[in-house]
Motif scaffolding. Structure first.
Motif, short mmCIF file in Angstrom:
data_model
loop_
_atom_site.label_atom_id
_atom_site.label_comp_id
_atom_site.label_asym_id
_atom_site.label_seq_id
_atom_site.Cartn_x
_atom_site.Cartn_y
_atom_site.Cartn_z
N MET A 28 0.83 -1.22 0.00
CA MET A 28 0.00 0.00 0.00
C MET A 28 0.86 1.26 0.00
SD MET A 28 -3.16 -1.01 0.09
CE MET A 28 -4.08 0.43 0.68
N PRO A 29 0.33 2.36 -0.55
CA PRO A 29 1.09 3.62 -0.54
C PRO A 29 1.03 4.28 0.84
CG PRO A 29 -1.03 3.96 -1.60
CD PRO A 29 -0.97 2.49 -1.23
N VAL A 30 2.18 4.46 1.47
CA VAL A 30 2.18 5.11 2.79
C VAL A 30 2.32 6.62 2.62
CG1 VAL A 30 4.66 4.85 3.23
CG2 VAL A 30 3.08 5.04 5.15
N GLN A 31 3.00 7.03 1.55
CA GLN A 31 3.10 8.46 1.23
C GLN A 31 3.54 8.64 -0.20
OE1 GLN A 31 6.74 9.56 3.86
NE2 GLN A 31 6.96 10.68 1.95
N TYR A 32 3.31 9.83 -0.70
CA TYR A 32 3.74 10.23 -2.04
C TYR A 32 4.85 11.26 -1.87
CZ TYR A 32 -0.47 7.76 -3.30
OH TYR A 32 -1.41 6.79 -3.44
N PRO A 33 5.43 11.74 -2.98
CA PRO A 33 6.55 12.68 -2.82
C PRO A 33 6.23 13.92 -1.98
CG PRO A 33 6.51 11.83 -5.05
CD PRO A 33 5.26 11.32 -4.39
N ALA A 34 4.98 14.36 -1.96
CA ALA A 34 4.64 15.56 -1.15
C ALA A 34 4.93 15.34 0.33
CB ALA A 34 3.16 15.92 -1.35
N GLY A 35 4.81 14.12 0.82
CA GLY A 35 5.09 13.83 2.23
C GLY A 35 3.84 13.90 3.08
N VAL A 36 3.91 13.23 4.24
CA VAL A 36 2.73 13.06 5.10
C VAL A 36 2.14 14.41 5.52
CG1 VAL A 36 1.93 12.16 7.32
CG2 VAL A 36 3.54 10.82 5.95
N MET A 37 3.02 15.33 5.92
CA MET A 37 2.53 16.63 6.42
C MET A 37 1.76 17.37 5.33
SD MET A 37 3.37 18.45 9.37
CE MET A 37 5.09 18.58 9.75
N VAL A 220 -7.15 18.01 -6.41
CA VAL A 220 -7.03 16.65 -5.86
C VAL A 220 -5.58 16.15 -5.90
CG1 VAL A 220 -7.83 14.26 -6.03
CG2 VAL A 220 -9.38 16.14 -6.64
N LEU A 221 -5.08 15.70 -4.74
CA LEU A 221 -3.76 15.06 -4.65
C LEU A 221 -3.93 13.64 -4.11
CD1 LEU A 221 -1.14 17.50 -3.04
CD2 LEU A 221 -1.25 16.68 -5.40
N PRO A 222 -3.05 12.73 -4.51
CA PRO A 222 -3.11 11.40 -3.90
C PRO A 222 -2.56 11.45 -2.47
CG PRO A 222 -1.22 11.53 -5.35
CD PRO A 222 -1.94 12.86 -5.47
N ILE A 223 -3.21 10.73 -1.57
CA ILE A 223 -2.84 10.77 -0.15
C ILE A 223 -2.59 9.34 0.33
CG2 ILE A 223 -3.51 11.58 2.15
CD1 ILE A 223 -3.48 13.84 0.08
N GLY A 224 -1.49 9.17 1.07
CA GLY A 224 -1.11 7.83 1.52
C GLY A 224 -1.67 7.48 2.89
N LEU A 225 -1.35 6.27 3.33
CA LEU A 225 -1.84 5.78 4.62
C LEU A 225 -1.29 6.59 5.79
CD1 LEU A 225 -1.62 1.89 4.29
CD2 LEU A 225 -3.62 3.35 4.06
N GLY A 226 -0.10 7.19 5.61
CA GLY A 226 0.49 7.99 6.69
C GLY A 226 -0.43 9.14 7.07
N ALA A 227 -0.85 9.91 6.07
CA ALA A 227 -1.74 11.04 6.35
C ALA A 227 -3.14 10.56 6.72
CB ALA A 227 -1.80 11.98 5.14
N ARG A 228 -3.56 9.42 6.17
CA ARG A 228 -4.87 8.89 6.58
C ARG A 228 -4.88 8.66 8.09
NH1 ARG A 228 -9.53 6.19 4.91
NH2 ARG A 228 -10.02 4.25 6.00
N ASP A 229 -3.74 8.18 8.62
CA ASP A 229 -3.67 7.92 10.05
C ASP A 229 -3.67 9.22 10.85
OD1 ASP A 229 -3.51 5.94 12.13
OD2 ASP A 229 -1.52 6.74 12.54
N SER A 230 -2.91 10.22 10.43
CA SER A 230 -2.87 11.47 11.20
C SER A 230 -4.20 12.22 11.10
CB SER A 230 -1.69 12.36 10.79
OG SER A 230 -1.71 12.65 9.41
N LEU A 231 -4.88 12.10 9.96
CA LEU A 231 -6.18 12.76 9.80
C LEU A 231 -7.23 12.13 10.71
CD1 LEU A 231 -5.98 13.07 5.92
CD2 LEU A 231 -6.34 15.03 7.44
N ARG A 232 -7.25 10.79 10.76
CA ARG A 232 -8.27 10.14 11.59
C ARG A 232 -7.95 10.32 13.07
NH1 ARG A 232 -6.80 6.29 15.46
NH2 ARG A 232 -4.72 5.75 14.82
#
Lengths: 373, 119
Positions: A28-37, A220-232
Motif C-alpha cells: 500500500m502507498p504510505v506516502q507520495y513525494p509531497a510527504g505526510v505533512m 485533488v492530490l493522492p494521499i497515503g496511509l500515513g496522512a490517513r492515520d494522522s487525519l483520523r
C-alpha cells in the motif's frame, strides 16, 4: 516472506512516486513525494484521494425479508439496524461474547440489500463470522472485484460532482448508486478524516480511470496511509487493532453513541447481541476505564505503547494511537485511563524514553470535523 | 565533511566536531516534528544515543559519532524542527563535540564514499 497482494491501483501509485509498504497483506502507498505533512494539510484545505481498496466489501442479500436480515445483523451488533432507512449508512460494531470488539464497520441499507465495509486486517475473520451466523438469512457476496476510493476534504464535493453531478445532493452518511463510464459506482458521503467527502466503491476495471480523472483535477492530490492515520487521529476516530480490539468494550472505547436506544436496557430490542451482559452493565454503571484524548504538554510526540501514570506515579494505562497532528500543530494521542482520570483537563504523565512528561486529558476531536449534515 | 554509516555528517573546526544528519536521512525520515537535544557539558562515548529526532512517521536516535564533550547544541531545532528538512547540511546542525584527537575523523567516509553507500 509471504507475497504481498497488489490492488487495482498499484501501478498508478508507483507511477505517482508512492513509497509502498506492507499493510494487512497488501502493498500500500504510505506516502507520495509531497510527504505526510503536506498530504494531511492538503486534505484539510482542498481534496485528497485515498486508495482503501484493501478494505473488505460485502453485500448481504436477504434470503427472506430485509427485516429478517436486519434482525440477523442485530444478533451480531449492539446497534439499531432496523431503523436504518433505505439510502442511509450507519457505523456498526461486531462484538464478542465477552463484550470486546471483533471489528468496526460501516453498513448501508440499499433497499434490496445491506452493503458492508470492514477493516482490511479483519475481513477474513468478518466474512467467516457472517457466514457462520447469517447463512440462514443472507446470501453473502464478498466483492473481490471492486476497488474502494475515498475522496476527502472541503473541495471533494466540487471535484466529485464534475464526474457524478448527482453526488452533490447527498448528505453525510447518505448512500447512492450511479451508473458512470467507470461502471456502477456505490457511493457514500462519509470518510475517516473528519472532513466532508465520499467513499466510492468502483469496479476494479474502472478504478484507474476514476482515480486518474480525479487526480487530473487541480484540487485533488493522492494521499497515503500515513496522512490517513494522522487525519483520523486528529478527528478522534478509532483504528481497529490499536484503539479498539477484542479486549476493549464499545463503552470503554467511548462508542456508546453507536448503541442506539432500542438496543439498550428498556429498549424495544434490548440486548440480544454478543457480550450483552458486560455492555449493558457498563452502560448502566459506567466502565472501569475509558478511551480519552491526550494533549502532551511538550512537543514530543507520544506514540502507541507509551505508558501513562497519575501525577503521584500510579500506572493508569497506555497510549493506543499517537503522533504529531499537522493541523493541530502539536502532538495528539488517544489511550485508556481509569474513569476517575478521564475528565477533560485531568493532568497525567506519560513515560517517554525513561522520563515522565506531562499530558492533559482532552476532548476529541482534536480538530473540528466538517461533515455535510 | 565526513559521513557516518548512521547518516550523520561531521565537520571539524579546530577541536570541535559539528554533527548533523544528511539530506538522504532527512528525506527518509520525512517531516521532522520534534528534536530532543543533549545537555551541554556532558561527556559522551562514540555510539551513545544523545539525541532523538521524531518525524511524522517515527522516532530515531542520533548517536554521538565520536568520544568527547558536548559543548554546544542548536536550540533553534527545538523551536523549529522543520529546519532539519529545509537545511539539513547547514542551519539544522544538532550539536558540537570537543574532541581530544582530530585523527578519529579519519575513520569516517568521505562524501564520495557516503554517496556510494546510499547508492
Amino acid at each position: 516472506m509471504t507475497d504481498l497482494l497488489h490492488l487495482p491501483l498499484h501501478a498508478l501509485h508507483v507511477a505517482a512516486g508512492a513509497k509502498m509498504v506492507p499493510f494487512a497483506g497488501y502493498e500500500m502507498p504510505v506516502q507520495y513525494p509531497a510527504g505526510v505533512m503536506a498530504e494531511h494539510l492538503h486534505t484539510r484545505k482542498a481534496a485528497g484521494l485515498f486508495d482503501v481498496s484493501h478494505m473488505g466489501q460485502v453485500v448481504l442479500r436477504p434470503k427472506g425479508t430485509m427485516q429478517d436480515l436486519g434482525l440477523g445483523l442485530e444478533r451480531l451488533m449492539p446497534v439499531d439496524v432496523l431503523s436504518l432507512a433505505q439510502g442511509r449508512q450507519r457505523y456498526g460494531i461486531f462484538t464478542s461474547e465477552t463484550g470486546g470488539i471483533l471489528d468496526d464497520l460501516m453498513f448501508a441499507n440499499r433497499g434490496g440489500d445491506y452493503f458492508l465495509v470492514v477493516n482490511a486486517a479483519r475481513k477474513a475473520h468478518d466474512f467467516a463470522h457472517l457466514a457462520e451466523h447469517l447463512a440462514d438469512v443472507a446470501e453473502i457476496e464478498v466483492q473481490q472485484d471492486r476497488a474502494l476510493l475515498a475522496l476527502q476534504g472541503p473541495q471533494a464535493e466540487e471535484a466529485f460532482a464534475r464526474l457524478v453531478p448527482g453526488a452533490r445532493g447527498m448528505r453525510f452518511m447518505d448512500v447512492a448508486g450511479f451508473d458512470t463510464v467507470f461502471g456502477p459506482l456505490w457511493v457514500s458521503r462519509s470518510g475517516y478524516t473528519g472532513e466532508d467527502g465520499f467513499e466510492i466503491s468502483v469496479p476494479a476495471a474502472g478504478a484507474e480511470g476514476l482515480a486518474r480523472a480525479l487526480l487530473d483535477m487541480e484540487e485533488v492530490l493522492p494521499i497515503g496511509l500515513g496522512a490517513r492515520d494522522s487525519l483520523r487521529l486528529e478527528a478522534g476516530l478509532c483504528l481497529y487493532g490499536h484503539d479498539i480490539d477484542e479486549t476493549t468494550s464499545p463503552v470503554e472505547a467511548g462508542l456508546t453513541w453507536a448503541i442506539q436506544k432500542p438496543r439498550r436496557a428498556g429498549g424495544a430490542r434490548a440486548g440480544g447481541f454478543p457480550g450483552e451482559s458486560r455492555i449493558l452493565k457498563e452502560l448502566d454503571e459506567g466502565p472501569d476505564r475509558q478511551r480519552v484524548g491526550l494533549r502532551p504538554e511538550g512537543r514530543a510526540p507520544m506514540r502507541e505503547g507509551v505508558e501513562l501514570f497519575s501525577e503521584d506515579g500510579t500506572p493508569l494505562g497506555a497510549i493506543t494511537s499517537g503522533g504529531f497532528g499537522p493541523s493541530v500543530q502539536a502532538p495528539v494521542a488517544m489511550g485508556y485511563v481509569p474513569t476517575a482520570f478521564a475528565a477533560p483537563g485531568t493532568r497525567i504523565e506519560a513515560e517517554l524514553r525513561g522520563k515522565r512528561l506531562a499530558a492533559v486529558v482532552a476532548a476529541t476531536p482534536f480538530h473540528p470535523t466538517h461533515y455535510k449534515r | 565533511m565526513k559521513f557516518t554509516k548512521e547518516h550523520e555528517w561531521l565537520r571539524l573546526d579546530g577541536d570541535l566536531v559539528t554533527v548533523g544528519i544528511t539530506e538522504h536521512a532527512a528525506e527518509a525520515l520525512g517531516d521532522v516534528v520534534f528534536v530532543e537535544l543533549p545537555e551541554t557539558e556532558t561527556q559522551v562515548a562514540a555510539g551513545d544515543e544523545v539525541s532523538v529526532i521524531e518525524s511524522v512517521k517515527a522516532a530515531s536516535d542520533i548517536l554521538a559519532p565520536v568520544e568527547g564533550e558536548i559543548v554546544e547544541v542548536n536550540t533553534a531545532l527545538a523551536d523549529n524542527p522543520g529546519l532539519v528538512n529545509e537545511d539539513p547540511l547547514g542551519a539544522a546542525w544538532f550539536f558540537r563535540i570537543r574532541i581530544a584527537d582530530s585523527s578519529v575523523l579519519d575513520a569516517f567516509m568521505s562524501e564520495d564514499e557516503y554517496k556510494e553507500m546510499i547508492g
